[in-house]
Motif scaffolding. Structure first.
Motif, PDB file in Angstrom:
ATOM      1  N   TRP A   1     -65.352   0.707  44.385  1.00  0.00           N
ATOM      2  CA  TRP A   1     -64.730   0.877  45.697  1.00  0.00           C
ATOM      3  C   TRP A   1     -63.233   1.103  45.545  1.00  0.00           C
ATOM      4  CZ3 TRP A   1     -67.451   1.174  50.205  1.00  0.00           C
ATOM      5  CH2 TRP A   1     -68.778   0.733  50.179  1.00  0.00           C
TER       6      TRP A   1
ATOM      7  N   TYR B   1     -69.442  -0.654  42.542  1.00  0.00           N
ATOM      8  CA  TYR B   1     -70.411  -0.237  43.555  1.00  0.00           C
ATOM      9  C   TYR B   1     -71.807  -0.596  43.062  1.00  0.00           C
ATOM     10  CZ  TYR B   1     -72.858   2.992  46.747  1.00  0.00           C
ATOM     11  OH  TYR B   1     -73.679   3.553  47.702  1.00  0.00           O
TER      12      TYR B   1
ATOM     13  N   THR C   1     -66.285   4.895  47.757  1.00  0.00           N
ATOM     14  CA  THR C   1     -66.509   4.635  46.334  1.00  0.00           C
ATOM     15  C   THR C   1     -66.251   5.917  45.559  1.00  0.00           C
ATOM     16  OG1 THR C   1     -68.862   5.234  46.273  1.00  0.00           O
ATOM     17  CG2 THR C   1     -68.308   2.964  46.923  1.00  0.00           C
TER      18      THR C   1
END
Length: 263
Positions: A206, A198, A217
């Motif tokens: 993710w 992320y 996430t």
């Protein structure tokens, strides 16, 4: 069989039923019967992987291989692992050229709008965080931006926990929204790591929920399952259609027993 059926009926045995019953291939649901092509990489007449003609990637047939083959990776518990461990598992798989290939990876995703990730939560698939990403009828129907979302919604034809208006769809235990596994073995009704960090917070990565169809996430320290894929098709012994369909039929009959051993 009678024990499992009784467990599904009796409230006192509900926990047992939840742990043992699994989703199976569903003919006519999604596109899997025409868009996932079986690939026999060992020459034994059994599909080791499936080529996804839409995404142009090859999925391992076993969606929880890490439960039985850790490739020397520490920190794996029944197939679940932290994000860094998942990447180590993939690296170790490539180090031994598993099934003849050394370019396995975790599934990935790209921005649904084609330019930048939008992590604002949405039910209708218009952002990268939430439900119905790539689902028919969503804001971006047919999008292939998320490999796992496309597999779940489009290829396997599963339904998310919420519809595009935010109403619950009635998914129930034990597999919740994972009603169709297609030809794959050991898809867990749980979360799977993507290979993408992320960008806004590198402590997170993710993931995708194969039990509810949600893409979000999470902290990399959380434990998730890992599913290996590779780019493109593979050189493989083609399987006759009759053999493939027979194999998926057997998977439906015996899948629950196999998955019990991999949890």
């Amino acid at each position: 069989m009678k024990t499992h059926l009784w467990g599904a009926i009796c409230a006192s045995a509900l926990a047992f039923a939840t742990a043992t019953l699994e989703a199976a291939p569903v003919s006519g649901q999604g596109t899997w019967e025409t868009t996932l092509l079986p690939r026999d990489l060992t020459g034994d007449g059994v599909a080791d992987a499936y080529y996804d003609t839409v995404l142009d990637i090859t999925w391992l047939a076993d969606a929880n291989l890490a439960a039985t083959e850790a490739f020397g990776t520490a920190g794996i518990n029944a197939g679940t692992m932290a994000w860094d461990t998942a990447n180590t598992w993939i690296a170790n798989m490539n180090a031994v050229s598993y099934l003849g290939y050394s370019d396995w990876r975790l599934p990935t995703l790209s921005p649904i709008n084609g330019s930048a990730f939008d992590d604002n939560f949405a039910y209708d698939g218009r952002t990268d965080s939430g439900y119905n990403i790539t689902a028919p009828g969503s804001a971006h129907p047919g999008s292939t931006a998320s490999e796992m979302a496309h597999l779940f919604y489009n290829t396997l034809g599963n339904t998310g926990w919420y519809d595009t208006s935010g109403n619950t769809t009635g998914c129930t235990a034990p597999d919740y929204c994972l009603t169709n596994t297609g030809p794959f073995a050991n898809i867990q009704p749980s979360n799977y790591w993507s290979g993408l960090e992320y960008a806004s917070n590198t402590n997170r990565a993710w993931d995708f929920g194969f039990y509810d169809g949600n893409q979000l996430t999470y902290l990399k320290s959380f434990t998730r399952y890992a599913w290996a894929v590779r780019p493109g098709d593979v050189s493989a012994v083609p399987l006759p259609a009759a053999v493939w369909l027979f194999g998926t039929g057997l998977m439906g009959l015996f899948g629950a027993g196999v998955r019990r051993r991999t949890r």
